[in-house]
Design an enzyme around this catalytic site. Structure first.
Site, short mmCIF file in Angstrom:
data_model
loop_
_atom_site.label_atom_id
_atom_site.label_comp_id
_atom_site.label_asym_id
_atom_site.label_seq_id
_atom_site.Cartn_x
_atom_site.Cartn_y
_atom_site.Cartn_z
CB CYS A 130 8.60 7.13 1.90
SG CYS A 130 9.74 5.72 1.83
CE LYS A 178 -6.06 4.43 -3.11
NZ LYS A 178 -5.12 4.28 -2.00
CB SER A 190 0.76 4.52 -2.72
OG SER A 190 0.79 5.47 -1.67
CG ASP A 205 -13.16 3.19 -1.71
OD1 ASP A 205 -12.25 3.90 -2.20
OD2 ASP A 205 -13.05 2.64 -0.60
CD GLU A 206 -9.94 -0.17 -1.76
OE1 GLU A 206 -9.08 -0.44 -2.62
OE2 GLU A 206 -9.63 0.28 -0.64
CB ALA A 207 -12.02 1.91 -9.06
CD GLN A 208 -7.79 -0.92 -5.88
OE1 GLN A 208 -8.22 0.20 -6.14
NE2 GLN A 208 -7.72 -1.38 -4.64
#
EC number: 2.7.1.21
Length: 184
Positions: free
Chosen positions: A145, A22, A17, A88-91
């Protein structure tokens, strides 16, 4: 000394998340590769300009220089002597990213990819699920959380914007566990 193929090519995915570390883990692995005197190339999506246009930067402001690219196929055009590729930020990359990573790994390159595995609705995000399927190693990291303190695997969007891609920080997102994400 041909160090590219000492261990053969491989794909490593770091996912989780928002605020789970990450990028911090990606930077750690890439800096270790640099300490080992390996040729490292680092990429990020051109649209990610949050902290620095030419660096991958963690939320703790650790950074490493990177090259912004618009399309994943551009990654294949860089550095013939490259031994390690970081992404990085592969999404935010296109659906060709898994194919690009496979081509690199098949050439003996270690590919380390970091990105969100789920979008703000809790659904698989971008090319990350396909990358996880072909990776030799998957590391799923968790945030804390912000509602109850449990391990968080979801990125809860705090705004009313329903677009799939909303590049933001703490003003737009907070990590939540399964129960708090679904308001159980």
């Amino acid at each position: 000394m041909k160090r590219n193929n000492d261990f053969g090519g491989r794909i490593e995915v770091i996912c989780g998340s928002m605020f789970s570390g990450k990028t911090e883990e990606l930077i750690r692995r890439l800096k270790r590769a640099q300490i080992a005197r390996l040729e490292v190339e680092i990429f990020k999506p051109q649209k990610d300009t949050r902290y620095n246009e030419y660096a991958v930067v963690s939320h703790d402001f650790n950074s490493i220089p990177s090259t912004p690219v618009e399309h994943s196929s551009a990654i294949l055009l860089y550095g013939s002597n490259t031994q390690v590729v970081g992404i990085d930020e592969a999404q935010f990359f296109d659906d060709e990213l898994p194919e690009v990573c496979n081509k690199l790994a098949n050439k003996g390159i270690r590919v380390i990819v970091a990105g969100l595995d789920m979008d703000f609705t809790g659904k698989p995000f971008g090319p990350i699920p396909q990358l996880m399927a072909v990776a030799e190693e998957v590391t799923k990291v968790h945030a804390v959380c912000m509602q109850c303190g449990a391990p968080a695997l979801n990125s809860y969007r705090k705004t009313d914007d329903l677009s799939t891609v909303l590049i933001g920080e703490k003003e737009s997102y907070e990590p939540r566990c399964r129960a708090c994400f679904h308001h159980l």
